[in-house]
Design a protein around this motif. Sequence first.
Motif, PDB file in Angstrom:
ATOM      1  N   CYS A  66      46.477  42.162  16.688  1.00 11.96           N
ATOM      2  CA  CYS A  66      47.458  43.136  16.395  1.00 11.96           C
ATOM      3  C   CYS A  66      47.225  44.628  16.935  1.00 11.96           C
ATOM      4  CB  CYS A  66      47.535  43.229  14.867  1.00 11.96           C
ATOM      5  SG  CYS A  66      48.343  41.873  13.936  1.00 11.96           S
ATOM      6  N   ALA A  67      45.860  44.675  16.939  1.00  8.89           N
ATOM      7  CA  ALA A  67      45.399  46.267  17.598  1.00  8.89           C
ATOM      8  C   ALA A  67      45.543  46.279  18.895  1.00  8.89           C
ATOM      9  CB  ALA A  67      44.036  46.264  16.899  1.00  8.89           C
ATOM     10  N   SER A  68      45.201  45.193  19.564  1.00  7.55           N
ATOM     11  CA  SER A  68      45.352  45.325  21.131  1.00  7.55           C
ATOM     12  C   SER A  68      45.404  43.891  21.748  1.00  7.55           C
ATOM     13  CB  SER A  68      43.953  45.896  21.733  1.00  7.55           C
ATOM     14  OG  SER A  68      42.964  44.997  21.466  1.00  7.55           O
ATOM     15  N   ASP A  69      45.930  43.916  23.124  1.00 10.88           N
ATOM     16  CA  ASP A  69      46.016  42.606  23.996  1.00 10.88           C
ATOM     17  C   ASP A  69      44.634  41.799  23.576  1.00 10.88           C
ATOM     18  OD1 ASP A  69      48.420  43.408  24.726  1.00 10.88           O
ATOM     19  OD2 ASP A  69      47.946  44.158  26.606  1.00 10.88           O
ATOM     20  N   LEU A  70      44.961  40.423  23.513  1.00 10.30           N
ATOM     21  CA  LEU A  70      43.970  39.549  23.059  1.00 10.30           C
ATOM     22  C   LEU A  70      43.202  38.956  24.526  1.00 10.30           C
ATOM     23  CD1 LEU A  70      42.360  38.406  20.435  1.00 10.30           C
ATOM     24  CD2 LEU A  70      43.904  36.270  21.058  1.00 10.30           C
ATOM     25  N   PRO A  71      41.995  39.231  24.598  1.00  9.99           N
ATOM     26  CA  PRO A  71      41.403  38.748  25.780  1.00  9.99           C
ATOM     27  C   PRO A  71      41.227  37.205  25.492  1.00  9.99           C
ATOM     28  CG  PRO A  71      39.820  39.830  24.696  1.00  9.99           C
ATOM     29  CD  PRO A  71      41.064  40.106  23.930  1.00  9.99           C
ATOM     30  N   LEU A  72      41.331  36.458  26.972  1.00 19.24           N
ATOM     31  CA  LEU A  72      41.046  35.225  26.770  1.00 19.24           C
ATOM     32  C   LEU A  72      39.865  34.893  26.011  1.00 19.24           C
ATOM     33  CD1 LEU A  72      42.261  33.840  30.224  1.00 19.24           C
ATOM     34  CD2 LEU A  72      43.522  34.043  28.246  1.00 19.24           C
ATOM     35  N   ALA A  73      38.664  35.497  26.297  1.00 14.57           N
ATOM     36  CA  ALA A  73      37.401  35.042  25.864  1.00 14.57           C
ATOM     37  C   ALA A  73      37.410  34.982  24.255  1.00 14.57           C
ATOM     38  CB  ALA A  73      36.264  35.927  26.252  1.00 14.57           C
ATOM     39  N   ALA A  74      38.111  35.999  23.697  1.00 12.37           N
ATOM     40  CA  ALA A  74      38.272  35.972  22.202  1.00 12.37           C
ATOM     41  C   ALA A  74      38.963  34.675  21.572  1.00 12.37           C
ATOM     42  CB  ALA A  74      39.039  37.339  21.673  1.00 12.37           C
ATOM     43  N   ALA A  75      40.045  34.060  22.455  1.00 11.26           N
ATOM     44  CA  ALA A  75      40.703  32.883  21.766  1.00 11.26           C
ATOM     45  C   ALA A  75      39.788  31.750  22.065  1.00 11.26           C
ATOM     46  CB  ALA A  75      41.781  32.925  22.880  1.00 11.26           C
ATOM     47  N   TYR A  76      38.866  31.711  23.039  1.00  9.88           N
ATOM     48  CA  TYR A  76      37.841  30.646  23.225  1.00  9.88           C
ATOM     49  C   TYR A  76      36.773  30.924  22.030  1.00  9.88           C
ATOM     50  CZ  TYR A  76      40.005  29.263  27.820  1.00  9.88           C
ATOM     51  OH  TYR A  76      40.914  28.614  28.769  1.00  9.88           O
ATOM     52  N   ALA A  77      36.464  31.760  21.776  1.00  7.38           N
ATOM     53  CA  ALA A  77      35.454  32.106  20.954  1.00  7.38           C
ATOM     54  C   ALA A  77      35.943  31.814  19.376  1.00  7.38           C
ATOM     55  CB  ALA A  77      34.954  33.479  20.783  1.00  7.38           C
ATOM     56  N   ALA A  78      37.201  32.161  19.179  1.00  9.25           N
ATOM     57  CA  ALA A  78      37.690  31.777  18.014  1.00  9.25           C
ATOM     58  C   ALA A  78      37.888  30.437  17.872  1.00  9.25           C
ATOM     59  CB  ALA A  78      39.160  32.557  17.634  1.00  9.25           C
ATOM     60  N   THR A  79      38.409  29.575  18.737  1.00  7.38           N
ATOM     61  CA  THR A  79      38.517  28.080  18.596  1.00  7.38           C
ATOM     62  C   THR A  79      37.239  27.405  18.311  1.00  7.38           C
ATOM     63  OG1 THR A  79      39.620  26.267  19.217  1.00  7.38           O
ATOM     64  CG2 THR A  79      38.579  27.239  21.026  1.00  7.38           C
ATOM     65  N   LEU A  80      35.990  27.841  19.155  1.00  8.31           N
ATOM     66  CA  LEU A  80      34.760  27.398  18.972  1.00  8.31           C
ATOM     67  C   LEU A  80      34.286  27.649  17.533  1.00  8.31           C
ATOM     68  CD1 LEU A  80      32.325  26.123  20.371  1.00  8.31           C
ATOM     69  CD2 LEU A  80      31.401  28.303  20.764  1.00  8.31           C
ATOM     70  N   ALA A  81      34.441  28.825  16.743  1.00  9.10           N
ATOM     71  CA  ALA A  81      34.007  29.211  15.532  1.00  9.10           C
ATOM     72  C   ALA A  81      35.023  28.075  14.440  1.00  9.10           C
ATOM     73  CB  ALA A  81      34.213  30.606  15.309  1.00  9.10           C
ATOM     74  N   LEU A  82      36.214  28.083  14.625  1.00  7.10           N
ATOM     75  CA  LEU A  82      36.920  27.473  13.654  1.00  7.10           C
ATOM     76  C   LEU A  82      36.673  25.594  13.955  1.00  7.10           C
ATOM     77  CD1 LEU A  82      40.614  28.868  14.295  1.00  7.10           C
ATOM     78  CD2 LEU A  82      38.749  29.191  12.375  1.00  7.10           C
TER      79      LEU A  82
ATOM     80  N   ALA B  11      53.351  26.026  18.211  1.00  4.83           N
ATOM     81  CA  ALA B  11      53.901  26.682  19.374  1.00  4.83           C
ATOM     82  C   ALA B  11      55.195  27.651  19.211  1.00  4.83           C
ATOM     83  CB  ALA B  11      54.386  25.489  20.379  1.00  4.83           C
ATOM     84  N   LEU B  12      55.778  27.223  17.832  1.00  2.00           N
ATOM     85  CA  LEU B  12      56.851  27.993  17.472  1.00  2.00           C
ATOM     86  C   LEU B  12      56.470  29.244  16.895  1.00  2.00           C
ATOM     87  CD1 LEU B  12      58.775  25.057  15.427  1.00  2.00           C
ATOM     88  CD2 LEU B  12      59.491  26.042  17.341  1.00  2.00           C
ATOM     89  N   ILE B  13      55.315  29.326  16.295  1.00  2.00           N
ATOM     90  CA  ILE B  13      54.917  30.567  15.741  1.00  2.00           C
ATOM     91  C   ILE B  13      54.469  31.557  17.094  1.00  2.00           C
ATOM     92  CG2 ILE B  13      53.131  31.712  14.336  1.00  2.00           C
ATOM     93  CD1 ILE B  13      53.133  29.233  12.600  1.00  2.00           C
ATOM     94  N   VAL B  14      53.848  31.091  17.792  1.00  2.00           N
ATOM     95  CA  VAL B  14      53.407  31.704  19.019  1.00  2.00           C
ATOM     96  C   VAL B  14      54.795  32.388  19.867  1.00  2.00           C
ATOM     97  CG1 VAL B  14      52.371  31.686  21.346  1.00  2.00           C
ATOM     98  CG2 VAL B  14      51.126  30.623  19.441  1.00  2.00           C
ATOM     99  N   ASP B  15      55.826  31.730  20.031  1.00  2.00           N
ATOM    100  CA  ASP B  15      56.693  32.054  20.430  1.00  2.00           C
ATOM    101  C   ASP B  15      57.582  33.418  19.662  1.00  2.00           C
ATOM    102  OD1 ASP B  15      56.962  30.610  22.872  1.00  2.00           O
ATOM    103  OD2 ASP B  15      58.574  29.318  22.326  1.00  2.00           O
ATOM    104  N   ARG B  16      57.308  33.255  18.356  1.00  2.00           N
ATOM    105  CA  ARG B  16      58.228  33.982  17.627  1.00  2.00           C
ATOM    106  C   ARG B  16      57.044  35.488  17.059  1.00  2.00           C
ATOM    107  NH1 ARG B  16      60.542  29.604  17.529  1.00  2.00           N
ATOM    108  NH2 ARG B  16      62.683  29.262  17.256  1.00  2.00           N
ATOM    109  N   ALA B  17      55.831  34.937  17.012  1.00  2.00           N
ATOM    110  CA  ALA B  17      55.132  36.080  16.422  1.00  2.00           C
ATOM    111  C   ALA B  17      53.874  36.216  17.021  1.00  2.00           C
ATOM    112  CB  ALA B  17      54.826  35.664  15.010  1.00  2.00           C
ATOM    113  N   GLY B  18      53.472  35.604  18.175  1.00  2.00           N
ATOM    114  CA  GLY B  18      52.448  35.723  19.119  1.00  2.00           C
ATOM    115  C   GLY B  18      51.185  34.851  18.520  1.00  2.00           C
ATOM    116  N   VAL B  19      50.034  35.626  19.278  1.00  2.00           N
ATOM    117  CA  VAL B  19      48.886  34.861  18.427  1.00  2.00           C
ATOM    118  C   VAL B  19      48.401  35.611  17.187  1.00  2.00           C
ATOM    119  CG1 VAL B  19      46.301  34.748  19.001  1.00  2.00           C
ATOM    120  CG2 VAL B  19      47.972  34.076  21.111  1.00  2.00           C
ATOM    121  N   ALA B  20      49.006  36.815  16.908  1.00  2.00           N
ATOM    122  CA  ALA B  20      48.483  37.444  15.837  1.00  2.00           C
ATOM    123  C   ALA B  20      49.287  36.653  14.608  1.00  2.00           C
ATOM    124  CB  ALA B  20      49.133  38.875  15.797  1.00  2.00           C
ATOM    125  N   GLY B  21      50.454  36.330  14.737  1.00  2.00           N
ATOM    126  CA  GLY B  21      51.244  35.546  13.719  1.00  2.00           C
ATOM    127  C   GLY B  21      50.581  34.335  13.552  1.00  2.00           C
TER     128      GLY B  21
END
Length: 434
Positions: free
Chosen positions: A109-125, A172-182
Amino acid sequence: MSAPTTDTGRTRPLVLRNRAFGTVWLGQVLTQAAVRMFQVGVSWWLVAYAVTSGRGLASGLFMAVSTLPAVTLAPVVARAIARFAHRSLLRTAAGAAGATAAALAVWACASDLPLAAAYAATLALATCQAFFDPCLTTSVPELVDDEDIEAATGFELSTQSLASLGGALLGALIVDRAGVAGLAVGCAAAYLCAAALITTARFRTSPAEDAEAAGEGAEARRTLRQVLADLPFVRKILVCFAAANLFTTAVFVVIPLYTKSVLQGGGGTVALLEASLGAGTLIGSFTGARVPGRPTVVGSVCLGTMAVVLALPGLIAERPVIAGCLAVAGWCVGVIGVRFVALFQRLVPTSDKPAFFAVMQALLGATFPVASLLFGLLGDHLSAQTLCLIQAAGLVPAACALALLRERATTTDTEAADAPAQETRPLADAGGQR
């Protein structure tokens, strides 16, 4: 007066008459739906929005990262489950996943999400889920009576498909409508609700009995090599399915690539295809025990059928065709899961089951990162339709090898393999009660 009441109560579904199990089971549904929703959503975000070149590699690497913890942390997970109270471990895993998803939501929500953050998040989850799922399986005897263990196991197996279906449909539906933040907000809510539910559940534990059982188990515990050495038939089955998984699990990389490059669709198309696969798997979980024939014959026919239906989208690029083919492929996966988990329940000695099933998941899951990276790389150089044909071709040798296993099995293994499908029915009937 009490006996009739008890009999009547036992006709109700297990999750309704056993409040503790129902609560923990709902927590499992929420966590598995959340992790699947995150995987599908971010995979689509990478292909459709975040990456302009090398989409296949980016998506394949993401799916590989999301499966590594379940494979690499198996020994650590086993020790943690043996050492800590199961309710505390489940609550901690769900809470940590919720905190991770919430932090990602704030960042996105605060800024554009870098790819590394998405990879780190999925690793943690995925790490949190690697602790949650086997811990829940181990906790079943602490939540239900002995006569309900099979029903609880069947419930747990089938609802994995239910959670995956819901999560895949929404991602995929949420990403199309609310992005990764949603997407991250939805995942955080699901995880935190699961942690709250588990906190309210009451586990039946006896520390003295647990310590005694742990001491006896340590004396009798055998290594996986020793266990499999006595089960050559089981060992060969695992090898066949590990080889087949190298091609079947690639579908999670192929779906977004096929949607983007062949169907020219959006998140709604990804949701349709993922839902078709999930719905087929769910139906297969309900009906698998009623498919006649020996497990090896049923398994080889299902793998052969999957080869056919995965090849069709490579020849016919139509949305209804691939949706129908994925539904059939999912049904085959569900049938194979029910029949062979029940077979292993009969073949593997009770004292060896905890180690066997933990390592079985790790062995079969080990092919997922390889398949994700391999097909991701291929997807940058070959068309998605060609990838479908490669998947189909790879399943044919595994189907043939599985069909020939009965001739090479030992007498004991063959007798167990020849057991009628009726013996596997408790797992499916438990699902049918839902």
